[in-house]
Design an enzyme around this catalytic site. Structure first.
Site, short mmCIF file in Angstrom:
data_model
loop_
_atom_site.label_atom_id
_atom_site.label_comp_id
_atom_site.label_asym_id
_atom_site.label_seq_id
_atom_site.Cartn_x
_atom_site.Cartn_y
_atom_site.Cartn_z
N ASN A 1 46.26 38.88 35.12
CA ASN A 1 45.89 37.79 35.85
C ASN A 1 47.18 36.97 36.51
OD1 ASN A 1 44.53 35.77 37.22
ND2 ASN A 1 43.95 34.68 35.17
N ASP B 1 56.59 39.04 33.23
CA ASP B 1 55.23 38.60 32.67
C ASP B 1 54.68 39.30 31.60
OD1 ASP B 1 53.04 36.94 32.63
OD2 ASP B 1 52.09 37.86 34.46
N HIS C 1 54.57 35.22 39.87
CA HIS C 1 53.94 36.31 39.89
C HIS C 1 52.83 36.77 41.20
CE1 HIS C 1 51.00 34.08 37.63
NE2 HIS C 1 51.53 34.26 36.62
O1 DOR Z 1 47.78 38.46 32.64
C1 DOR Z 1 48.11 37.26 32.19
N1 DOR Z 1 48.53 36.77 30.82
N2 DOR Z 1 48.29 36.29 32.99
C2 DOR Z 1 48.53 35.11 32.75
O2 DOR Z 1 48.71 34.22 33.61
C3 DOR Z 1 48.68 34.70 31.28
C4 DOR Z 1 48.99 35.95 30.42
C5 DOR Z 1 48.89 35.65 29.07
O3 DOR Z 1 49.31 34.51 28.69
O4 DOR Z 1 48.56 36.52 28.24
ZN ZN Z 2 50.29 33.24 34.97
#
Ligand code: DOR
Ligand code: ZN
Length: 425
Positions: A279, A306, A233
């Site tokens: 994130n 993601d 990402h």
């Molecule tokens: O936004 C995110 N959520 N970034 C990550 O790297 C982990 C993920 C999560 O596992 O919820």
């Molecule tokens: Zn991540």
């Protein structure tokens, strides 16, 4: 009696084999048996006129939360969501509770995937024990058990010496090291992009340097180890430039994007709406433009989701405390159509390549094409279907999706896994 499925009259797009033409696809006994004008009768016939017939889509970045957070998602619910979204294969992230960090954990994920009987389930393993960044996890055993890569996703491996060791080790098994690039020294306790909006909102920011500094560091380590290295990402124009240069230097580096880094900006956090807390954080239009340009130039190797499901009760916490993540598996294809095809940045064959054969190559699996003898994983898409994203229709257990109500175009109408129709509208 052979098990036959004939898909007739679709626009067949198989980028890995340079195919883009109106024709038929025959699946016999779970395998692709023929592509072309097929006049024979088959046990089951699908009329795909006006539809795209493509290799089953592959998403190399999903969070299915099992084991540990089954109220957010399970491998069964995530798998059902996946096939409804056209994905015949997905790669689960190992940041479960406990993390996927030994052979038994990998086998557990695979077993749950087989039991769900929807999509093919792959998993990555953690790089370090408990994702603490100190001691390497049992990467060798996990690779033998079929883990398709390693990552401490959710965060990056902070200690460069640990990362170097992990990379050296990974070369022994020819597996990819995947990194959520984020240097905690720069990220601190940040919850959104650092800049004008974080200042106005009074929220701690995550500087772009957090991503770029770790990426720059890792590139130096790749030069030393020649490991296959994948950047998860990417969110900043600076990351694009680093990867562009690394590729020019012929380093074995690949990268992926997520839909939110093409469609949303830091501005969306303006009302403290935690659905936009993710994130790496949402950045700026400049970053989006640079990433889109990189996609057009072929610098980006994969379009992932993601998919990060979270409980409503946790997303309802204030912005500082809510978890990071967006649940987007079930609208990922339509979002990429909106971000990339509608503005003319890439065309359908390019988009399909970025959701099939190119990601398959990153993790080294025999998927993502309609080559003869390959497993009969096929997705049929209506490229003209217009509708609104509706979180109430999601198979996912979670609803933390900021795209609810968005008008989109492009819908999966059938998902075929191993010659079996596992989803149809
Ligand atoms: O936004 C995110 N959520 N970034 C990550 O790297 C982990 C993920 C999560 O596992 O919820
Ligand atoms: Zn991540």
């Amino acid at each position: 009696m052979k098990n036959e499925l004939l898909i007739k009259n679709g626009r067949v797009i198989d980028p890995a084999n340079g195919i883009d033409k109106k024709c038929d696809v025959l699946i016999v006994d779970e395998k692709i048996a023929a592509i072309g004008r097929i006049e024979k009768q088959a046990e089951k016939v699908i009329d795909a006129a006006g539809k795209l017939v493509v290799p089953g889509l592959l998403d190399i970045h999903v969070h299915f939360r099992e084991p540990g957070d089954e109220e957010e998602e399970t491998i069964a619910s995530g798998s059902a969501a996946a096939v409804a979204a056209g994905f015949t294969s997905v790669v689960c992230m190992p940041n479960t509770n406990p993390p996927v960090q030994n052979e038994t954990d990998v086998e557990y994920i695979h077993r749950k995937g087989r039991q769900a009987r929807k999509t093919h389930i792959y998993t990555m393993g953690a790089i370090t024990k408990n994702r603490e960044g100190i001691e390497l996890a049992e990467m060798g055993f996990m690779a033998e058990a079929g883990a398709v890569g390693f990552t401490d996703d959710g965060g990056g491996v902070q200690d460069p010496a640990v990362m170097l060791k992990a990379m050296k080790y990974a070369t022994m098994f020819d597996v990819v090291i995947s990194q959520h690039c984020q240097d905690n020294a720069f990220a601190g306790k940040g919850v959104m992009n650092s800049g004008y909006y974080s200042t106005i909102l009074g929220l701690p920011g995550i500087d772009k340097l957090a991503e770029e500094a770790m990426l720059w560091r890792d590139i130096q380590l790749v030069k030393k180890t020649n490991v296959r290295y994948h950047v998860q990402h990417i969110s900043t124009a600076g990351s694009v430039e680093l990867i562009r240069k690394a590729k020019k230097d012929s380093l074995p580096i690949t990268c992926e994007v997520a839909p939110h880094h093409l469609l949303l900006t830091e501005k969306n956090c303006g009302e403290y709406d935690t659905r936009y807390k993710v994130n790496p954080p949402l950045r700026t239009q400049k970053d989006i433009d640079a990433i889109k340009e990189a996609i057009a130039d072929g610098i980006v190797d994969a379009l992932a989701s993601d998919h990060a499901p979270h409980l409503q009760s946790e997303k309802e916490l204030e912005f500082l405390s809510a978890p990071f993540g967006i649940a987007s598996l079930e609208c990922a294809l339509a979002l990429y159509v909106k971000a990339l095809i509608e503005p003319g940045i890439i065309d359908w064959p390019q988009l399909i390549e970025l959701m099939t054969s190119r990601p398959a190559k990153i993790i080294g699996i025999d998927k993502g094409t309609l080559g003869l003898g390959r497993q009969g994983d096929v997705t049929i898409i209506d490229p003209e279907a217009e509708y609104k994203i509706d979180i109430n229709n999601f198979r996912s257990k979670s609803r933390n999706c900021p795209y609810n109500g968005w008008p989109v175009k492009g819908k999966v109408v059938k998902t075929i896994v191993g010659g079996e129709i596992r989803f149809e509208v």
